[in-house]
Design an enzyme around this catalytic site. Sequence first.
Site, PDB file in Angstrom:
ATOM      1  N   LYS A 200     -10.076   7.958   7.808  1.00 41.40           N
ATOM      2  CA  LYS A 200      -9.223   9.103   8.161  1.00 41.40           C
ATOM      3  C   LYS A 200      -8.416   9.467   6.922  1.00 41.40           C
ATOM      4  O   LYS A 200      -7.529   8.729   6.518  1.00 41.40           O
ATOM      5  CB  LYS A 200      -8.265   8.775   9.309  1.00 41.40           C
ATOM      6  CG  LYS A 200      -7.523  10.036   9.774  1.00 41.40           C
ATOM      7  CD  LYS A 200      -6.351   9.759  10.680  1.00 41.40           C
ATOM      8  CE  LYS A 200      -5.033   9.672   9.948  1.00 41.40           C
ATOM      9  NZ  LYS A 200      -4.634  10.866   9.163  1.00 41.40           N
ATOM     10  N   GLY A 253       0.165   3.571   3.111  1.00 41.74           N
ATOM     11  CA  GLY A 253       1.131   4.582   3.549  1.00 41.74           C
ATOM     12  C   GLY A 253       2.516   3.970   3.588  1.00 41.74           C
ATOM     13  O   GLY A 253       2.797   2.991   2.890  1.00 41.74           O
ATOM     14  N   SER A 254       3.370   4.526   4.454  1.00 37.75           N
ATOM     15  CA  SER A 254       4.764   4.061   4.481  1.00 37.75           C
ATOM     16  C   SER A 254       4.888   2.732   5.225  1.00 37.75           C
ATOM     17  O   SER A 254       4.045   2.378   6.054  1.00 37.75           O
ATOM     18  CB  SER A 254       5.632   5.105   5.182  1.00 37.75           C
ATOM     19  OG  SER A 254       5.298   5.147   6.556  1.00 37.75           O
ATOM     20  N   VAL A 257       5.096   3.349   9.127  1.00 41.84           N
ATOM     21  CA  VAL A 257       3.812   3.530   9.826  1.00 41.84           C
ATOM     22  C   VAL A 257       2.982   2.241   9.740  1.00 41.84           C
ATOM     23  O   VAL A 257       2.327   1.852  10.714  1.00 41.84           O
ATOM     24  CB  VAL A 257       3.034   4.745   9.261  1.00 41.84           C
ATOM     25  CG1 VAL A 257       1.674   4.877   9.930  1.00 41.84           C
ATOM     26  CG2 VAL A 257       3.834   6.030   9.466  1.00 41.84           C
ATOM     27  N   GLY A 258       3.050   1.544   8.611  1.00 45.54           N
ATOM     28  CA  GLY A 258       2.301   0.296   8.454  1.00 45.54           C
ATOM     29  C   GLY A 258       2.685  -0.725   9.519  1.00 45.54           C
ATOM     30  O   GLY A 258       1.822  -1.447  10.049  1.00 45.54           O
ATOM     31  N   GLU A 275      -0.845  -1.619   2.539  1.00 46.40           N
ATOM     32  CA  GLU A 275      -0.328  -1.337   1.201  1.00 46.40           C
ATOM     33  C   GLU A 275       0.761  -0.296   1.388  1.00 46.40           C
ATOM     34  O   GLU A 275       0.460   0.831   1.780  1.00 46.40           O
ATOM     35  CB  GLU A 275      -1.496  -0.766   0.385  1.00 46.40           C
ATOM     36  CG  GLU A 275      -1.434  -1.058  -1.054  1.00 46.40           C
ATOM     37  CD  GLU A 275      -1.260  -2.525  -1.303  1.00 46.40           C
ATOM     38  OE1 GLU A 275      -0.126  -2.892  -1.645  1.00 46.40           O
ATOM     39  OE2 GLU A 275      -2.215  -3.296  -1.147  1.00 46.40           O
ATOM     40  N   CYS A 309       3.552   5.061  -4.945  1.00 43.63           N
ATOM     41  CA  CYS A 309       4.265   3.900  -4.404  1.00 43.63           C
ATOM     42  C   CYS A 309       4.724   3.002  -5.536  1.00 43.63           C
ATOM     43  O   CYS A 309       5.616   2.186  -5.366  1.00 43.63           O
ATOM     44  CB  CYS A 309       3.450   3.158  -3.358  1.00 43.63           C
ATOM     45  SG  CYS A 309       1.731   2.995  -3.714  1.00 43.63           S
ATOM     46  N   GLU A 410      13.103   3.862  -0.412  1.00 43.62           N
ATOM     47  CA  GLU A 410      12.081   4.664  -1.096  1.00 43.62           C
ATOM     48  C   GLU A 410      12.298   6.159  -0.799  1.00 43.62           C
ATOM     49  O   GLU A 410      12.467   6.546   0.347  1.00 43.62           O
ATOM     50  CB  GLU A 410      10.694   4.244  -0.605  1.00 43.62           C
ATOM     51  CG  GLU A 410       9.579   4.927  -1.359  1.00 43.62           C
ATOM     52  CD  GLU A 410       8.199   4.405  -0.976  1.00 43.62           C
ATOM     53  OE1 GLU A 410       7.901   4.332   0.228  1.00 43.62           O
ATOM     54  OE2 GLU A 410       7.412   4.084  -1.890  1.00 43.62           O
TER      55      GLU A 410
HETATM   56  C1  UN1 Z   1       0.271   4.426  -6.073  1.00 43.16           C
HETATM   57  O1  UN1 Z   1       1.225   4.059  -6.750  1.00 43.16           O
HETATM   58  O2  UN1 Z   1       0.456   5.032  -5.015  1.00 43.16           O
HETATM   59  O3  UN1 Z   1      -1.047   2.217 -10.756  1.00 43.16           O
HETATM   60  C2  UN1 Z   1      -1.121   4.147  -6.552  1.00 43.16           C
HETATM   61  C3  UN1 Z   1      -1.088   3.435 -10.735  1.00 43.16           C
HETATM   62  C4  UN1 Z   1      -2.331   4.109 -10.184  1.00 43.16           C
HETATM   63  C5  UN1 Z   1      -2.405   3.919  -8.699  1.00 43.16           C
HETATM   64  C6  UN1 Z   1      -1.098   4.177  -8.047  1.00 43.16           C
HETATM   65  N1  UN1 Z   1      -3.480   3.550 -10.823  1.00 43.16           N
HETATM   66  O4  UN1 Z   1      -0.175   4.105 -11.146  1.00 43.16           O
END
Ligand code: UN1
Length: 520
Positions: A200, A253-254, A257-258, A275, A309, A410
Amino acid sequence: MTKEATKQVTNEATNQETKEAAKQAGAKVYGNLIGGQWLPALGGKTLLNVNPADHTDVVGEFPASDASDVALAVAAAKKAFSSWRLVPAPKRAEILYRAGQLLAERKEQYAREMTREMGKVLAETRGDVQEAIDEAYYVAGEGRRLFGQTTPSELANKFAMSVRMPVGVIGMIAPWNFPMAIPSWKLFPALVAGNTCIIKPAEDTPLSTYNLVQTLMDAGLPEGVVNIVSGYGPEAGAPLVEHPEVRAISFTGSSAVGSLVAQRAAATFKPVSLEMGGKNAMIVMDDANLELALEGALWGAFGTTGQRCTATSRILLHRAIAAEFSAKLVERARALRVGNGLEAGVEVGPQVNAQQIATSAEYVAIALAEGAKLLTGGKALTEGVFSKGTFFAPTIFGGVTPTMRIAREEVFGPVVALIEFETIEEAIEIANSIDYGLSTSLYSRDVNRAFAAMRDLEAGITYINAPTIGAEVHLPFGGVKKTGNGHREGLGALDFYTTWKSVYVDFSDRLQRAQIDNAE
Ligand code: UN1
């Protein structure tokens, strides 16, 4: 109303207003991919994918799926699993390798389409496609590895080994900030191991997932091995998580939600790889190369408009260099060119949607109320060229203390907090004092400090003399505390997408009882 629900209402309102206009403008209509067929959502609902730099530009109309579409996709994935699991892994890997080659040929087109649907600047969307290419080549090599172990048996004339088995049908829920790279982190290792998948995509960025999966099909992936069900979390994501025949879920995601995903998956004892968020600190020591640290801070904080993230969202400054560094950072942030990511020279694109703008604005208000000092930015950009999109000025807060919310929560936007410290021990303590643990960074030319930081920073990733972003696909990616639940993408992903089987072969021609006959 939850943020997710507010966003959905907003999106549905936008849908009403613009659906007709989109039709007239000839916006392309996309289907779900189920068992090799492109199908509309069974309930007939759609969602619009709009350009965040220009809301009058409709990228496409995509299915807003529900549980009935998920059920169809699960049936297709289950059927495909019976043959895909038996394809030799090196052959599965060849399809991934070919997909990598095709992605390289299509890189420019897919990067442009990604900037149009997601907003980040073209150099970065090229990087996003490149990350999927890297992942394809990296994982293709696993087709000839997928190593297990052999080990001696405690009994004579008996052989013991462990082999990796596919898990079955895997559900994947992807975010919008890396709309091709992150789906590739999930799909490719799952596929090389012999699983079938239902993905999804995020509702803001389905096109890049379609492009990725179309490329896999063009590379020879059999029908039903990867299925796409697009839509919103509550209608399409939740049934995927809850479906009894989906054997595992990978979610990015957040943290909010995780947590829901983990709770819902628990009912069917599904393994879940999560993640999630970050509040990533860069520490700048008094012995750092300040020019290098400045460049790193700008890239880490405002690259991808702060929507990674791993984004640098806290900069911890040694008191001796804090004033000079802050002044220069503010000057450089003010000079950043914000605009449409497809235009040459633009350095910072829009935020992905109005909800993200509202969150950035909300945190500016919170930081001001808590006594932080706004050094630059702090507001949405709405005039002139910005009027059709969702833009936010690069924002820097000074005078932030470690307990303020702007130092702990965040934002996922172009907002960074500057915090001062006196010793490296204090800096590491501040860096570790939050709930998240994804990425961290130290700028220093002192090797002792560097090794202390590598050891003591509580995070899944630590950079020395580089910002908190820039992970490469063949190292473990993930974090500790509220960032994750112990799994890793990149190196380590195969541990999630395979299950161990222990195999014992007795060639003694007699009954040998473990733990009993070997005691003699
Ligand atoms: C993310 O931070 O949401 O390490 C993924 C990085 C990228 C992937 C980031 N290769 O900045």
